[in-house]
Design an enzyme around this catalytic site. Structure first.
Site, mmCIF file in Angstrom:
data_model
loop_
_atom_site.group_PDB
_atom_site.id
_atom_site.type_symbol
_atom_site.label_atom_id
_atom_site.label_comp_id
_atom_site.label_asym_id
_atom_site.label_seq_id
_atom_site.Cartn_x
_atom_site.Cartn_y
_atom_site.Cartn_z
ATOM 1 N N LYS A 163 6.035 6.811 8.370
ATOM 2 C CA LYS A 163 6.880 7.518 7.392
ATOM 3 C C LYS A 163 6.082 8.669 6.780
ATOM 4 C CE LYS A 163 7.271 5.737 2.953
ATOM 5 N NZ LYS A 163 6.842 6.743 1.995
ATOM 6 N N ASN A 164 4.821 8.389 6.434
ATOM 7 C CA ASN A 164 4.031 9.374 5.696
ATOM 8 C C ASN A 164 3.421 10.454 6.587
ATOM 9 O OD1 ASN A 164 4.835 8.012 3.474
ATOM 10 N ND2 ASN A 164 2.881 6.980 3.096
ATOM 11 N N ARG A 167 10.114 12.452 -2.266
ATOM 12 C CA ARG A 167 9.135 13.409 -2.799
ATOM 13 C C ARG A 167 8.806 14.508 -1.792
ATOM 14 N NH1 ARG A 167 6.518 12.518 -7.206
ATOM 15 N NH2 ARG A 167 4.573 13.470 -6.535
ATOM 16 N N CYS A 216 9.123 6.453 -5.007
ATOM 17 C CA CYS A 216 8.978 5.169 -5.718
ATOM 18 C C CYS A 216 8.555 5.378 -7.164
ATOM 19 C CB CYS A 216 7.956 4.305 -4.996
ATOM 20 S SG CYS A 216 8.599 3.635 -3.457
ATOM 21 N N ASP A 252 -1.063 1.230 -0.528
ATOM 22 C CA ASP A 252 0.198 0.711 0.032
ATOM 23 C C ASP A 252 0.019 -0.638 0.736
ATOM 24 O OD1 ASP A 252 1.679 3.201 -0.554
ATOM 25 O OD2 ASP A 252 0.254 4.039 0.858
ATOM 26 N N VAL A 292 -5.432 3.970 -7.475
ATOM 27 C CA VAL A 292 -4.765 5.208 -7.059
ATOM 28 C C VAL A 292 -3.579 5.523 -7.980
ATOM 29 C CG1 VAL A 292 -3.603 6.394 -5.154
ATOM 30 C CG2 VAL A 292 -5.514 4.842 -4.688
HETATM 31 C C1 EPZ Z 1 1.307 9.609 -0.514
HETATM 32 O O1 EPZ Z 1 1.872 9.890 -1.797
HETATM 33 C C2 EPZ Z 1 2.205 8.562 0.093
HETATM 34 N N1 EPZ Z 1 3.557 9.089 0.157
HETATM 35 C C3 EPZ Z 1 2.169 7.289 -0.732
HETATM 36 O O2 EPZ Z 1 2.928 6.319 -0.061
HETATM 37 C C4 EPZ Z 1 0.725 6.799 -0.819
HETATM 38 O O3 EPZ Z 1 0.676 5.676 -1.663
HETATM 39 C C5 EPZ Z 1 -0.165 7.913 -1.402
HETATM 40 O O4 EPZ Z 1 -0.017 9.116 -0.602
HETATM 41 C C6 EPZ Z 1 -1.632 7.540 -1.435
HETATM 42 O O5 EPZ Z 1 -2.107 7.290 -0.147
HETATM 43 C C7 EPZ Z 1 3.882 9.939 1.115
HETATM 44 O O6 EPZ Z 1 3.082 10.305 1.976
HETATM 45 C C8 EPZ Z 1 5.292 10.396 1.146
HETATM 46 P P1 EPZ Z 1 -1.165 11.331 -3.814
HETATM 47 P P2 EPZ Z 1 1.403 11.164 -2.609
HETATM 48 O O7 EPZ Z 1 -0.810 12.734 -4.102
HETATM 49 O O8 EPZ Z 1 1.029 12.227 -1.658
HETATM 50 C C9 EPZ Z 1 -1.983 11.672 -8.540
HETATM 51 C C10 EPZ Z 1 4.530 4.626 0.136
HETATM 52 O O9 EPZ Z 1 4.803 3.508 -0.375
HETATM 53 N N2 EPZ Z 1 -1.496 13.057 -8.466
HETATM 54 O O10 EPZ Z 1 -2.323 11.047 -2.919
HETATM 55 O O11 EPZ Z 1 2.449 11.450 -3.623
HETATM 56 C C11 EPZ Z 1 -0.851 10.676 -8.316
HETATM 57 O O12 EPZ Z 1 -0.097 10.473 -9.476
HETATM 58 C C12 EPZ Z 1 4.096 5.782 -0.733
HETATM 59 O O13 EPZ Z 1 4.629 4.866 1.351
HETATM 60 C C13 EPZ Z 1 -1.576 13.866 -9.579
HETATM 61 O O14 EPZ Z 1 -2.071 13.451 -10.650
HETATM 62 O O15 EPZ Z 1 0.103 10.556 -3.290
HETATM 63 C C14 EPZ Z 1 -1.593 9.449 -7.846
HETATM 64 O O16 EPZ Z 1 -2.065 8.742 -8.958
HETATM 65 C C15 EPZ Z 1 4.066 5.502 -2.182
HETATM 66 N N3 EPZ Z 1 -1.082 15.160 -9.488
HETATM 67 C C16 EPZ Z 1 -2.777 10.044 -7.066
HETATM 68 O O17 EPZ Z 1 -2.900 11.413 -7.501
HETATM 69 C C17 EPZ Z 1 -0.539 15.644 -8.340
HETATM 70 O O18 EPZ Z 1 -0.111 16.817 -8.328
HETATM 71 C C18 EPZ Z 1 -2.627 10.018 -5.567
HETATM 72 O O19 EPZ Z 1 -1.385 10.582 -5.202
HETATM 73 C C19 EPZ Z 1 -0.474 14.819 -7.208
HETATM 74 C C20 EPZ Z 1 -0.964 13.523 -7.283
#
Ligand code: EPZ
Length: 455
Positions: A40-41, A113, A137, A327, A349
């Protein structure tokens, strides 16, 4: 009907899952073989990348999940012709890409997202981008500040309004030096999808290096991009004037594979996950072995099983790659409720990703969540303010309960808890699970689960 219930129903309906709830009669081990397809990701991001190509792209191994349908719909709004000549294969024709009406874009608000990743490709192709309110989510604030700061560094002008976000690039997009405050997966993808066609070189520091990111880089290279991955989370991207389409088979969904692996352990079962491969699951496999789970790695997949005897406790902290994925913790925690001793899972995370444990406690699990985390745990990257720890004491017999699915991974863990539990459980909002788990009902049937769908 509240908005969470509506979103869950819509997510299910996009892939033909019309039932609102599932009643599970637990206590039987899950046994059999299932297949996992593209992640998916990765698949959803590869679909966005197709927008950058001047010629058509072909993506194979695409899972039939509702997040894919959302991105497909949004690409259609921009005039990308998406066809599916055979199951799991999508063709993208970008010859007629055009600006879209806000009402059409807004129809996709709140569903996923991924729309935030349309910014760079749309700015390159159309000179502007409108992004609807985002979904995904509910596991914390999930801000997009890293994304918007990176886009500004390329020269984008960002206007936020009640309707969403509007971006323009009056002077074009230029390569930039960008340091992410945290190795965010999405922000790294944002930079890659924008930098490949920006003028000049982009130097990204603090990049995420998850396998899905590497697969996206492979796709972009097939399209004509020049990207080098350097040591210490540095990625260099030399912008090019034009990109072509790609032909690519998506990396398998390692989150789904890990979920079924934990399901085998939690239900005392034996599941062959076709399509899973070792390299991307190494960290998970180490933890699986430490808990007492067994696995056999074959060329076409991995067999995960409970080898008999007692499971043992473990301490894990979620982390960025190559750490233990955030995840993976939810289904594993269900298995840990059956381990002899005290396990601790530190979530580093997301700031709010243990909400799903409340339902497990209702089913008889002994789980205490420490909302402020626990001190002195070493981190792969700089410590973040948000942290939580869950302490799981086992083994505890689980019994059936009525549960409402809160989010994708939490929902899957509720499902396997119900399958491991004695008695009946009714799980509502199951459409949320269809956002990220392909053919979930057919797979449960193939593994011998005892359930009925309702609503
Ligand atoms: C991706 O989300 C995945 N989603 C998530 O999978 C996964 O848990 C996550 O990466 C971590 O591996 C998709 O790929 C669609 P991040 P993403 O930006 O890209 C903070 C699932 O269940 N952050 O790495 O949104 C954020 O709040 C999902 O399949 C900021 O503060 O994750 C988090 O605490 C859920 N500001 C951390 O960084 C920002 O602008 C990591 O988020 C962006 C992120």
């Amino acid at each position: 009907m509240n908005s969470v219930v509506k979103d869950a129903r819509k997510a299910g309906e996009r892939v033909g899952l019309t039932a609102e709830s599932i009643t599970v009669r637990g206590g039987n081990p899950l046994r059999g073989r299932i297949e996992v397809r593209g992640a998916k990701n990765l698949a959803t991001k590869a679909m966005v990348a197709a927008l950058l190509g001047d010629t058509p792209s072909i993506l194979r191994g695409v899972p039939d999940i509702s997040d894919v349908q959302v991105v497909r719909g949004l690409l259609g709004v921009y005039g990308v012709r998406v066809t599916d000549p055979s199951p799991g294969e999508l063709h993208f024709d970008t010859a007629a890409v055009e600006k879209a009406h806000f009402a059409e874009i807004d129809a996709h608000a709140g569903a996923s997202r991924i729309p935030i990743l349309f910014c760079g490709p749309l700015l390159h192709r159309l000179g502007e981008a409108r992004i609807p309110d985002l979904g995904g989510c509910r596991i914390g604030d999930r801000p997009i500040d890293f994304h918007l700061d990176a886009l500004r560094a390329f020269g984008a002008v960002v206007d936020k309004s009640y309707e969403g976000i509007h971006l323009t690039a009056p002077n074009g997009l230029k390569g930039a030096e960008i340091t992410l405050p945290y190795p965010s997966v999405g922000a790294t993808e944002q930079v890659l999808l924008t930098a490949v066609r920006a003028k000049g070189t982009t130097e990204l520091h603090g990049a995420a290096i998850e396998p899905e990111i590497m697969d996206l880089i492979a796709i972009l290279q097939k399209m004509g991009a020049i990207i080098s991955v350097e040591p210490n989370r540095v990625i260099l991207i030399e912008g090019v004037d034009r990109l072509d389409g790609y032909r690519h088979t998506a990396l398998f969904d390692r989150n789904e594979a890990a979920s079924w692996a934990s399901a085998a352990l939690a239900t005392h079962g034996d599941i062959f996950v076709g399509g899973a491969s070792q390299a991307e699951l190494m960290t998970y496999l180490n933890v699986y072995r430490k808990v007492g789970g067994a696995f056999d790695i074959e060329d076409d997949g991995i067999r995960f099983y409970h080898p008999g005897g007692e499971l043992g406790p473990v301490t894990v902290e979620t982390d960025v790659h190559p750490g233990f994925m955030t995840d993976w913790q939810q289904p594993l925690i269900v298995a840990l409720t059956q381990a002899h001793g005290v396990s601790i899972v530190h979530e580093t995370v997301y700031e709010n990703r243990f909400g799903f444990t409340e339902a497990l406690v209702k089913m008889g699990a002994d789980i205490v969540v420490h909302p402020e985390g626990m001190p002195n745990v070493p981190r792969r990257v700089a410590r973040r303010a948000f942290e939580q720890s869950a302490v799981i004491t086992g083994p505890t017999p689980l019994h059936g309960a009525d549960i409402t699915v809160p989010d994708l991974r939490g929902g899957f863990s509720h499902l396997i808890a119900a399958l491991a539990a004695s008695g009946e459980s009714k799980i509502s909002n199951i459409g949320i699970i269809a956002r990220g788990y392909e053919h979930i009902i057919q797979k449960l049937e193939a593994l011998g689960a005892d359930f009925v769908l309702e609503g």
